[in-house]
Design a protein around this motif. Sequence first.
Motif, mmCIF file in Angstrom:
data_model
loop_
_atom_site.group_PDB
_atom_site.id
_atom_site.type_symbol
_atom_site.label_atom_id
_atom_site.label_comp_id
_atom_site.label_asym_id
_atom_site.label_seq_id
_atom_site.Cartn_x
_atom_site.Cartn_y
_atom_site.Cartn_z
ATOM 1 N N GLY A 315 0.776 -1.283 -0.157
ATOM 2 C CA GLY A 315 -0.117 0.074 -0.231
ATOM 3 C C GLY A 315 0.896 1.162 -0.051
ATOM 4 N N GLU A 316 0.385 2.443 -0.255
ATOM 5 C CA GLU A 316 0.716 3.503 -0.437
ATOM 6 C C GLU A 316 1.473 4.226 1.082
ATOM 7 O OE1 GLU A 316 -1.259 6.464 -2.699
ATOM 8 O OE2 GLU A 316 -1.705 5.316 -4.320
ATOM 9 N N THR A 317 2.288 5.178 1.205
ATOM 10 C CA THR A 317 2.487 5.807 2.356
ATOM 11 C C THR A 317 1.250 6.376 3.045
ATOM 12 O OG1 THR A 317 4.679 6.166 1.515
ATOM 13 C CG2 THR A 317 4.283 7.365 3.432
ATOM 14 N N GLY A 318 1.241 6.080 4.502
ATOM 15 C CA GLY A 318 0.183 6.822 5.103
ATOM 16 C C GLY A 318 -1.206 6.102 4.964
ATOM 17 N N THR A 319 -1.214 4.809 4.338
ATOM 18 C CA THR A 319 -2.487 4.160 4.359
ATOM 19 C C THR A 319 -3.017 3.204 5.517
ATOM 20 O OG1 THR A 319 -1.331 2.290 3.154
ATOM 21 C CG2 THR A 319 -2.603 4.216 1.826
ATOM 22 N N GLY A 320 -2.163 3.412 6.431
ATOM 23 C CA GLY A 320 -2.262 2.413 8.016
ATOM 24 C C GLY A 320 -1.774 1.063 7.843
ATOM 25 N N LYS A 321 -0.593 0.602 7.145
ATOM 26 C CA LYS A 321 -0.145 -0.600 7.337
ATOM 27 C C LYS A 321 0.349 -1.077 8.516
ATOM 28 C CE LYS A 321 3.053 0.400 4.009
ATOM 29 N NZ LYS A 321 2.482 1.840 3.662
ATOM 30 N N GLU A 322 0.906 -0.209 9.399
ATOM 31 C CA GLU A 322 1.275 -0.584 10.737
ATOM 32 C C GLU A 322 0.032 -1.140 11.504
ATOM 33 O OE1 GLU A 322 3.851 0.671 14.714
ATOM 34 O OE2 GLU A 322 4.034 1.823 12.674
ATOM 35 N N LEU A 323 -1.055 -0.229 11.491
ATOM 36 C CA LEU A 323 -2.349 -0.450 11.943
ATOM 37 C C LEU A 323 -2.903 -1.774 11.550
ATOM 38 C CD1 LEU A 323 -4.620 0.287 13.665
ATOM 39 C CD2 LEU A 323 -5.472 1.703 11.852
ATOM 40 N N VAL A 324 -2.791 -2.005 10.344
ATOM 41 C CA VAL A 324 -3.172 -3.685 10.069
ATOM 42 C C VAL A 324 -2.250 -4.507 10.727
ATOM 43 C CG1 VAL A 324 -3.497 -4.994 7.768
ATOM 44 C CG2 VAL A 324 -4.088 -2.523 7.641
ATOM 45 N N ALA A 325 -0.972 -4.302 10.565
ATOM 46 C CA ALA A 325 -0.184 -5.472 11.290
ATOM 47 C C ALA A 325 -0.590 -5.560 12.755
ATOM 48 C CB ALA A 325 1.254 -5.039 10.915
ATOM 49 N N ARG A 326 -0.826 -4.373 13.457
ATOM 50 C CA ARG A 326 -1.116 -4.589 14.881
ATOM 51 C C ARG A 326 -2.565 -5.202 14.954
ATOM 52 N NH1 ARG A 326 1.996 -1.928 18.418
ATOM 53 N NH2 ARG A 326 3.563 -0.539 17.485
ATOM 54 N N THR A 327 -3.335 -4.951 14.008
ATOM 55 C CA THR A 327 -4.698 -5.524 14.152
ATOM 56 C C THR A 327 -4.677 -7.275 14.156
ATOM 57 O OG1 THR A 327 -5.876 -3.657 13.314
ATOM 58 C CG2 THR A 327 -7.253 -5.411 13.386
ATOM 59 N N ILE A 328 -3.826 -7.462 13.164
ATOM 60 C CA ILE A 328 -3.728 -8.960 12.839
ATOM 61 C C ILE A 328 -3.017 -9.739 14.158
ATOM 62 C CG2 ILE A 328 -2.409 -10.665 11.465
ATOM 63 C CD1 ILE A 328 -2.642 -8.879 9.190
ATOM 64 N N HIS A 329 -1.897 -8.928 14.885
ATOM 65 C CA HIS A 329 -1.290 -9.419 16.000
ATOM 66 C C HIS A 329 -2.433 -9.503 17.059
ATOM 67 C CE1 HIS A 329 1.737 -10.138 19.075
ATOM 68 N NE2 HIS A 329 0.969 -9.082 19.766
ATOM 69 N N GLN A 330 -3.085 -8.683 17.411
ATOM 70 C CA GLN A 330 -4.016 -8.643 18.385
ATOM 71 C C GLN A 330 -5.030 -9.636 18.431
ATOM 72 O OE1 GLN A 330 -5.629 -4.404 18.365
ATOM 73 N NE2 GLN A 330 -3.614 -3.696 19.079
ATOM 74 N N ASN A 331 -5.557 -10.137 17.159
ATOM 75 C CA ASN A 331 -6.555 -10.910 16.997
ATOM 76 C C ASN A 331 -5.867 -12.349 16.754
ATOM 77 O OD1 ASN A 331 -9.106 -9.310 16.931
ATOM 78 N ND2 ASN A 331 -7.771 -8.054 15.885
ATOM 79 N N SER A 332 -4.776 -12.384 16.860
ATOM 80 C CA SER A 332 -4.138 -13.758 16.701
ATOM 81 C C SER A 332 -3.815 -14.626 17.957
ATOM 82 C CB SER A 332 -2.739 -13.532 15.949
ATOM 83 O OG SER A 332 -1.665 -12.885 16.903
ATOM 84 N N SER A 333 -3.402 -15.728 17.756
ATOM 85 C CA SER A 333 -3.043 -16.466 19.256
ATOM 86 C C SER A 333 -1.660 -16.058 19.954
ATOM 87 C CB SER A 333 -2.832 -18.014 18.707
ATOM 88 O OG SER A 333 -1.809 -17.998 18.078
ATOM 89 N N ARG A 334 -1.163 -15.044 19.224
ATOM 90 C CA ARG A 334 0.250 -14.495 19.773
ATOM 91 C C ARG A 334 -0.212 -13.168 20.478
ATOM 92 N NH1 ARG A 334 5.033 -16.777 17.760
ATOM 93 N NH2 ARG A 334 4.505 -18.444 16.151
ATOM 94 N N ALA A 335 -1.225 -12.719 20.593
ATOM 95 C CA ALA A 335 -1.592 -11.316 21.072
ATOM 96 C C ALA A 335 -1.042 -11.036 22.551
ATOM 97 C CB ALA A 335 -3.098 -11.283 21.220
ATOM 98 N N GLY A 336 -0.921 -12.197 23.270
ATOM 99 C CA GLY A 336 -0.544 -11.874 24.739
ATOM 100 C C GLY A 336 1.262 -11.850 24.679
ATOM 101 N N ARG A 337 1.731 -11.869 23.671
ATOM 102 C CA ARG A 337 3.279 -11.858 23.395
ATOM 103 C C ARG A 337 3.772 -10.480 22.589
ATOM 104 N NH1 ARG A 337 5.522 -14.340 26.893
ATOM 105 N NH2 ARG A 337 7.383 -14.501 25.774
ATOM 106 N N PRO A 338 4.981 -10.194 22.608
ATOM 107 C CA PRO A 338 5.395 -8.886 22.166
ATOM 108 C C PRO A 338 4.998 -8.521 20.452
ATOM 109 C CG PRO A 338 7.299 -9.787 23.318
ATOM 110 C CD PRO A 338 6.038 -10.950 23.265
ATOM 111 N N PHE A 339 4.787 -7.153 20.314
ATOM 112 C CA PHE A 339 4.494 -6.897 18.996
ATOM 113 C C PHE A 339 5.875 -5.916 18.661
ATOM 114 C CE2 PHE A 339 3.478 -3.869 15.669
ATOM 115 C CZ PHE A 339 2.949 -4.686 14.721
ATOM 116 N N VAL A 340 6.831 -6.295 17.605
ATOM 117 C CA VAL A 340 7.979 -5.340 17.847
ATOM 118 C C VAL A 340 7.857 -5.131 16.311
ATOM 119 C CG1 VAL A 340 10.430 -5.645 17.728
ATOM 120 C CG2 VAL A 340 9.180 -6.787 19.708
#
Length: 594
Positions: A315-340
């Motif tokens: 995606g282009e710059t500023g479209t929220g790619k990191e937000l998408v990555a964090r949402t994937i992490h928060q809803n995965s089985s690894r949610a209780g572990r670090p997001f780096v």
Amino acid sequence: MAEDRFSIGRGRHNNFSIRDDSVSREHCVIIRQDGNFIVRDLESHNGTRVNDVAVKDQVLAHRDYIAVGRTVLQFLTREDIAFEDTTQAATLTRSAPPDSAPNLAQLETAGLHALLKVSTMLHSFHAIYRGRASSVRNLLERHLLSLILEIIPASSGAILLYEDYLDEPSSVSVTDLGEGSYRPLTINRQTVKRVLTEGCGLLVEAPSENTASPLREPALLVAPLTIHGRPCGVIYLEGAQFRETHLDLLVAVAQLASMAMENASQLEWLAAENERLEAELHPDHHMLGESAPLRELRRSIARAAQTNSTVLILGETGTGKELVARTIHQNSSRAGRPFVAINCAALSETLLESELFGHERGAFTGAFSQKKGRLEIAEGGTVFLDEAGEMPLQLQAKLLRVLQERQVERVGGTQPVKLDIRLIAATNRNLEEEVRAGRFRADLYYRLNVVTLKTPALRDRRADIPALAKHFALKFGEQCGRPIAGIAPDAEAYLCHYEWPGNIRELENAIERAVVLGSGDVIQLEELPESIREIGKAAGLSRTIPLQDAIDDAKKLAITRAFEHARGEHPEAARLLGVHPNYLYRLMRNLGMR
């Protein structure tokens, strides 16, 4: 503090950088002023608290606690404690063995009343702990220590908390009732180590007054603190002399305090788990909008979150790619572990290699100690590689090996370290073209391109612009103390027509500017950046707006006079107006001037 200004925040440019989403990029600053130190909140989103009280500007005192997000710092103007390793030349009069109950029957009535007072205080803190930050625990420790020094004749004391059997305490609370010249509380490491190892309370008598020692050592009273049956710290008291009843009383207080700390720890875990489950039920609470492209992205995120596969976000710059990555992490089985998160474009090749893989002591100049890499720190969690297309080819080969073998070697190291991580990468480049141009390894591209998500550009989801603009307006209005009721219809029309080359990030900046420079409770068209107004006007969007026409006329008059004074020289006219020549060309074109 070596300088007169010490900044704290999430951004890397701060003197103390905190990787915590609840911390603003520039959260607060400590400044030296007229011999005092002042902490100043920089309009942070979650505020700055001193001793659990929200502050804007606050003069700091020795031992004040500063809460920044989920991090609590203690401000010290001098050393409160000193450690010694020597065995104290004193007589051990009694050791309370582990798992033994204190002899409450021998306590005097005053001691029983003291225990009741301590129990009441601990239950009060237990009631207010729910939903609060760890600063409450620090407040609890200080109040508990002050109460102990009221009921036990000690001149000074400390509560030391340890994590994972570290040699140095991770948290220290100190109280000193001594008069006269100041001296730090000296902690005997051997005594603390025995209390932690054996889980016993110790009473150490002071040497007799006729001992031929130039400095008479004090008596010590030490009791262990435990969480889940494991020693986690000690209450350490120093005084002229103690009796066995004082040891019984301190052990009883320590047991009450241990139960309160265990309850607080359990509540903190439950609060974190509740946040995780809430995020799982509402994974898209930060992804505003109901346009078709965004709904499709949400469905893709939900599917990707259920697997451990590597994800590539395009995606282009500023479209929220990191937000998408964090949402994937928060809803995965690894949610209780670090997001780096690692920005591959922000670091040089050498620094990026050290950040990713870590290094051993002496691996290169300046490597004074061993450092774990971000991949190792994220064990069990998720690593997000932002701007992965900017990664140098040499590092691409090393990363490919990590993904294939699931192990890493630190820079300068020889022993591999096993890894259990999920990798999410993001880029605004076309990696297929980068592969054809030889700037990106084909084998790494195929390894990353397992699950591909594409974040839509803002111009492709124009229906979401009003909701996003209102969200940012309310957010910045709250921060600036300017209540925002909404956005004027003509301003909203201009926002929806603009192409937004910088996407959501550009929209956020435009609304922040409008809030800061505006005055009313509704964002008006004239408060939007000039680039947005110029394009909308060129497209014939707006009806006649007298105020905007007056502003344009004033600009034309100022430009005309500048050219008259500059005798027609464009660079000189730009200098007189205080703008760049290229900007003056564009402004004249938009105003219809030649």
